[in-house]
Scaffold this active site. Structure first.
Site, PDB file in Angstrom:
ATOM      1  CG  ASP A 261       0.187   0.325   2.481  1.00 46.60           C
ATOM      2  OD1 ASP A 261       0.619  -1.108   2.768  1.00 46.60           O
ATOM      3  OD2 ASP A 261      -0.650   0.670   3.420  1.00 46.60           O
TER       4      ASP A 261
ATOM      5  CD  GLU B   8       4.175   1.306   6.349  1.00 43.94           C
ATOM      6  OE1 GLU B   8       5.611   1.010   8.201  1.00 43.94           O
ATOM      7  OE2 GLU B   8       4.078   1.502   6.029  1.00 43.94           O
TER       8      GLU B   8
END
Length: 561
Positions: free
Chosen positions: A148, A215
């Site tokens: 991400d 994350e």
């Protein structure tokens, strides 16, 4: 215990029978014992045989173009995550389906990698690839990253020189969200592994690749570590590598690489204030918004203390600088090397670091007042106001010491305005400090926190190999014209350190004592506007990632546990 007393105690315990010394501004003291964990360049035995492959990665235009396209296409797949994302994948499978698209891209782009590894999907979109080694008695090497990226606020789009998901390349620099944090690292792993596979390399030591998918929003959905611990056991990994640290930086004329061997704690804190409502035509002297504003000023005017102690890898970073730099300011050098035995010298080092916004938070807890909500309309008194604070907690402190500081700030304001005060930690009952009053009350609460990370050892063979691989790659492969030969530049100093932010490694502490937060490259993520407008990398840095892991995987493979 005050800080000066702490430093004195530390010195007496640490130094013991070591003779104290008088420092001179131009040199180290006669009796000085070096503390920097220096490493020599470490290269795998296959280095010479693989020279053509290394030269291709670093210098071949065709390879460069192919690698560029692979990273560009990865950046063009939007994998943004947001603080208000669905807490579970099952809540909104369609929202999370973007990670299916990203994984499909990886599969189509790296067929040789997929052919030689096993893919396990954890919590739907966590990716764990296992490249089986031939010697099952060796602990696996674990390489990490995340799929991400931080989001691109729509309001910032006009500020981007190139659209954030176009992955524009200008001949030297690649622009786009995720180019620096950290699709370059993820794609670099795949490319390094495939180049090894093409040479016929078969690992003795299993290599595991683990990629989370949230994350940037604290990784609460990341179950990869739990899955790995269940499958392989506690302390089952040889070492863990992830993003973070300082790739290369210049301090006082000296080039340093600073892998993260420690990580600060993390605290998201919410402060709620409830007060009676009413019509704005008859307001109290201080509305809840005004009271909260007063609290915000008090918090910012009461910063956390700074520390310069061997508990913090940053101490070793600056000791390494003082011991090895030929260009460091001599007064600073003297103060660093006497910082354990002189409280005045310690104070001066801290003052030097605190003079820089970018250095100060290596040695102190940060406090960022990030979000405030309150009020509903112009003619109604605000009944509820909420302040959000994010802190990265210093190595010498704890989540609880940080919380006590904030509670002290709130208590002062609560008493000033005749308000109540309670606090509540995750899964615990609220604790009352001041009883509620008719004027209102504060609630300080958090359910997002974790303590300071365990420190990675820095004087063992794991460190020597990892740090030695950095020196090998940069001094012998990337810039041999600078660091080799009779006119060689001062060598690169590799030292332990920390990054002010946090990574997904917080979930992996049980798997290894040796965690290195380091993304190879010529610029730090701060310098390349990670999370900001016009995020970029110098594309040479991406090629350096590939070479670094091409060599490191082989080096780790050649040694026994």
């Amino acid at each position: 215990m005050n800080f000066q007393a702490y430093v004195s105690l530390w010195a007496s315990c640490l130094v013991g029978g070591l003779l104290f010394f008088t420092l001179h501004s131009s040199s180290k003291p006669v009796d000085y014992v070096p503390q920097c964990p220096m490493a020599k360049p470490h290269r795998p035995s296959t280095y010479l045989a693989n020279t053509p492959v290394i030269d291709t990665i670093l210098h071949d235009p065709e390879f460069r173009n192919q690698s560029l396209v692979k990273l560009q296409n990865a950046i063009r797949i939007k994998t943004e995550t947001h603080d208000d994302d669905p807490i579970t994948v099952e809540d909104d499978p369609e929202y999370w389906a973007k990670f299916d698209i990203f994984e499909s891209y990886l599969k189509s782009t790296f067929p040789l990698f997929y052919q030689n590894t096993e893919l396990h999907k954890v919590n739907h979109h966590g990716l764990v690839y296992i490249w089986r080694g031939t010697n099952t008695t060796l602990k696996p090497l674990l390489l990490m990253g995340h799929q991400d990226t931080s989001p691109v606020p729509e309001s910032t789009l006009p500020l981007w020189t190139y659209p954030p998901f176009d992955a524009h390349y200008n001949g030297t620099h690649l622009f786009g969200r995720g180019s620096s944090d950290c699709k370059n690292l993820v794609i670099g792993y795949f490319e390094a592994a495939e180049e090894l596979m093409k040479t016929g390399f078969i690992p003795r030591r299993t290599v595991i690749f683990s990629f989370g998918f949230d994350e940037e929003v604290s990784g609460v959905r990341n179950k990869n570590a739990e899955w790995l611990e269940e499958k392989f056991g506690s302390k089952s990994m040889y070492a863990i590598c992830d993003e973070g640290g300082v790739s290369l930086t210049t301090l006082d004329g000296t080039t340093m690489a600073v892998p993260g061997t420690g990580e600060k704690g993390f605290l998201n804190l919410w402060i709620d204030l409830k007060t009676p409502g009413g019509h704005s035509s008859v307001p109290p002297d201080h509305t809840s918004l005004g009271i909260m504003a007063d609290l915000m000023v008090q918090i910012e005017n009461d910063p956390f203390p700074s520390y310069f102690t061997p508990q913090n890898p940053t101490y070793h970073q600056y000791v390494c600088l003082a011991e090895n730099s030929a260009t460091i300011d001599q007064e600073l050098k003297k103060n660093i090397l006497s910082s354990l035995t002189s409280s005045l010298a310690n104070k001066r080092v801290r003052e030097y670091m605190e003079s820089s916004r970018w250095l100060k938070y290596y040695i102190k807890t940060s406090q960022a007042l990030d979000v405030i909500h309150g009020g509903s309309k112009s003619n109604a008194l605000p009944e509820f106001v909420q302040l959000t604070i994010n802190s990265r907690v210093a190595i010498e402190e704890t989540i609880y010491s940080a919380l006590r500081k904030y509670l002290g700030n709130v208590k002062d304001v609560a008493q000033k305005y005749g308000l109540g005060l309670s606090y509540q930690l995750k899964n615990e009952s609220a604790v009352e400090i001041l009883p509620p009053t008719p004027q209102g009350d504060f609630l300080v609460h958090t359910d997002e926190f974790f303590d300071v990370a365990p420190l990675t050892p820095i004087n063992d063979n794991h460190w020597k190999l990892f740090a030695g691989n950095i020196k090998h790659v940069y001094e012998e492969l990337v810039w041999p014209e600078i660091y080799q030969g009779p006119d060689a530049h001062n060598p690169i100093i590799v030292s332990p350190g920390i990054a002010p932010g946090n990574t997904d490694t917080k979930y992996y502490w049980n798997l290894s004592d040796h965690i290195y937060r380091y993304r190879p490259g010529e610029y730090t993520s701060v310098e390349t506007s990670a999370h900001g407008v016009n995020e970029w990398i110098k594309f040479d840095s991406h090629l350096q990632i590939i070479v670094f892991y091409f060599e490191y995987i082989q080096s780790v493979d050649e040694i026994d546990d």
